[in-house]
Design an enzyme around this catalytic site. Sequence first.
Site, mmCIF file in Angstrom:
data_model
loop_
_atom_site.group_PDB
_atom_site.id
_atom_site.type_symbol
_atom_site.label_atom_id
_atom_site.label_comp_id
_atom_site.label_asym_id
_atom_site.label_seq_id
_atom_site.Cartn_x
_atom_site.Cartn_y
_atom_site.Cartn_z
ATOM 1 N N HIS A 506 3.986 -3.121 -1.357
ATOM 2 C CA HIS A 506 4.086 -4.268 -0.829
ATOM 3 C C HIS A 506 5.362 -4.919 -0.665
ATOM 4 O O HIS A 506 5.800 -5.728 -1.708
ATOM 5 C CB HIS A 506 3.186 -5.385 -1.482
ATOM 6 C CG HIS A 506 1.854 -4.873 -1.451
ATOM 7 N ND1 HIS A 506 0.847 -5.378 -2.461
ATOM 8 C CD2 HIS A 506 1.292 -3.619 -1.068
ATOM 9 C CE1 HIS A 506 -0.460 -5.021 -2.081
ATOM 10 N NE2 HIS A 506 -0.168 -3.719 -1.341
ATOM 11 N N PHE A 507 6.284 -4.348 0.150
ATOM 12 C CA PHE A 507 7.701 -4.770 -0.059
ATOM 13 C C PHE A 507 8.229 -5.008 1.525
ATOM 14 O O PHE A 507 7.881 -4.312 2.443
ATOM 15 C CB PHE A 507 8.781 -3.670 -0.726
ATOM 16 C CG PHE A 507 8.337 -3.441 -2.092
ATOM 17 C CD1 PHE A 507 8.647 -4.442 -2.963
ATOM 18 C CD2 PHE A 507 7.609 -2.271 -2.392
ATOM 19 C CE1 PHE A 507 7.950 -4.255 -4.379
ATOM 20 C CE2 PHE A 507 7.072 -2.100 -3.713
ATOM 21 C CZ PHE A 507 7.322 -3.058 -4.609
#
Lengths: 585, 263
Positions: A506-507
């Site tokens: 989740h970047f």
Amino acid sequence: MAKELKKVDAVIVGTGWAGGITAAELTKKGYKVVSLERGKEQSREDFIGAKDELKYSIRYDMMQDLSKDTVTTRTSMDETARPVRNNSHARIGNDMGGASVHWNGVSLRWLPYDFEIRSKTIERYGESKIPENCTIQDWGITYDELEPYYDKFEKTAGVSGEVNPLGHKRSDGYPNPPLKTTPSIELFKKAATNLGYHPYRLPAANMSQQYTNPDGETINACMYCAFCEEYGCDFGAKGDPIVTVLETAKKTGNFEIRNESTVTEVIHDGTKAIGLKYIDNITGQEFIQPADIVVLAGFVFTNNKLLLKSKIGKPYNPETGEGIIGKNFTGHFSNISTYIGARGFFNDEKWNLSMGTGALGATVDDFSGDNMDHTDLDFLHGYEIRYYHLGQRPIDNNHVPEGTPAWGKEYKEKNLFYHNRNLIIRAKTGFLPNRYTYLDLDPTYKDELGDPLIRATVHYEEQDIKRAQHGVERCKEIMTEMGADIVDLIDVPDDVKFDHKFYTNHFLGGAIMGKDPATSAVNTYSQMWDMENLFVLGGSSFPHNSNHDPTETIGAFAYRASEGMITYLEGDGGLLVEAKQTSNA
Amino acid sequence: MTEKNNSTQNGHDPSRRNFLKNTGLVVGGVAGGSLLGGFFTNQSRSNDEGKENTETDSKNAHPARARMFFGRYEDFIVLAHAAELIFPKDDNGPGAIELDVPYYIDKQLAGTWGVNGDDYRQGPYTELEKLKKLKDDDKANHTRSNRGKIFLEGLRKMNAESKKRFDISFDEASEEQKSEIMSDLENGKLEMKSIPSEGFFALLKQATLEGAFCDPLYGGNKNMAGWHMKEFGGAQMSYANVIESEEFVKMEPVSLTEYQRNK
């Protein structure tokens, strides 16, 4: 000398959800699509019997080969960044299907607040509520406009779920009922309900029953075998690109995936993209694949690296605040967003923690986004409180109460005793962008081809720390209500700094979307303002990070972008939305 | 030169030991090698009440119970004792030695993991002083040295420390003496060149737990005893019919050998 190939309608970098959805939608319309994937070819057969914790969860077999390419990290601009050297600190997806093959399956929509975060914050609290270095901005789209695409993704991936009691408008329910429940999930829900909160079952791309999606792809029922996140599914029972969109694209006869193909550059003439330059990993031969439209659907690091290397868009400069590419890098950073909360040890309870699946669990949305009143709080955005029953595998789970020696007789005794008697609930927090958290190219370290690594500078602002601490307090409250004999906090110290870990995938950010070319790289169709036939999809287009997981929103925007690409290809080109000047530059 | 020629061809030659002894080259190695066998088999014998007597016959021993990475027996026996100290035999069941953890670690160090083959390995690396500031589980990733070299340095340091402090090798030291050294290792008090000692402790502990709880295909978790102790099901086909149960459901663990045989 690169060999130039025959032109196709579209060439795509990456085969995860973003690239896979695009490939399916374009090929269904009859367009010829080539996808370039730097990882190996994979199919369902690769995962039969893949119940090997050491191989997948400890040695990270499905994650990016860092020996060839990694990322460097630092916590402030005056530090020298160091590379992430081992997958234990960067579990970045790889190979055909990308991270979407080994994802947990958590399929949450984001909040109306997220897409209009700046306007809604000002409307409710006044502009002075936004901290000085916080660079939040509206996305140029509303939840209502995105809703049909969310619905489409949920039906493609076969999401099993129940409607969030605090959720927002939906055009339809979930395509599948929620997964089976367990006593510990019920305990969590009961405790949260007792405290006045509104727990509901996590929406899951793990199938509660056999399901056939609108494209005709069948996904099997989940076996709850507990080898899910970090694993490909043994049973073809997880909504992933291999069993859905890539299969759909293949059936059209218009699709080709070239595996082991590392894209190194977007070839362009300054105004239009011409194609992609790539290297065949096996032979070393370089190729150029020309196309009418070029799609970057790689992970956040790949997309940003390709834009910076190809000199498309203006690189972000944190000193001046000018430029775009690399700006507003955010994520679910492990020590402030995901691996924080409360672990409870129970002396008289024992659960079936060997069992489970990726998104089996429940969550509480009372503190998400702007669901709670922030008037008296020193932070914006919020967090979920989540309990997962994903299967407690034995190498990765050796939890003992605080104060227990780290080795020896007492350590072993407690490790074994509590193995099926400990539960963790986590605060999953949002992370808002700030001026000093961004991506650029590292001046020292290179990848195996000699190109600079991406460098992530991650600075936590005070509001990020306060938000996380607030979340840990709620976890403690709920875990105490659940009746744990010992409650240990995985806390957030006041001086916490980025821990150089990329545990989740989740970047986000770096090529962010918006209404105004001065403050965004792409429009809401993921089309580059500066290059109308270049589309940059995926998490890189998100201007901030919600507390909800990003995958479903990546999928929804991929459907929207595909629609835009089809309009573009059918028409005479041009920008799909009009650029607007905004005041929130 | 003579002894080199001999040693290549006399794996089963009983005269080899005498030859080596007579040449004064090695004593501990060869004698120790057979001792180690005894140590391992005695442990499993006492646990299984003689059911595994066949293991004492080297012809029937599991072929993976030979050293692939560790040349020196002396290093391997320190590893065995260190792992056993971290995860000891007790009333719950076997410790690291009976679980074949030392052989598991030996195989891992002989492979990709031991040479950091999947890691990013371009310099500059992080200097020792700066490594101290990193998280313990990240220290081993940022030194120039690889895992195999870190293990050799760390184990030899522990042994040297035992000899220095107690005038006895680590494997022959008392429980208390060994624990003192292990505590110092854990708390960064043993001086190492490649890495602060707490970083080696983190690596050693991680590898020990891996060997205790991995699928038996890797040579550890012997007889799935690690999984039995944790009441972990292993590679079960499905829990769909039992996951909702209010009661704890005890299941016989399934190894991948068994699981894949059914495919």
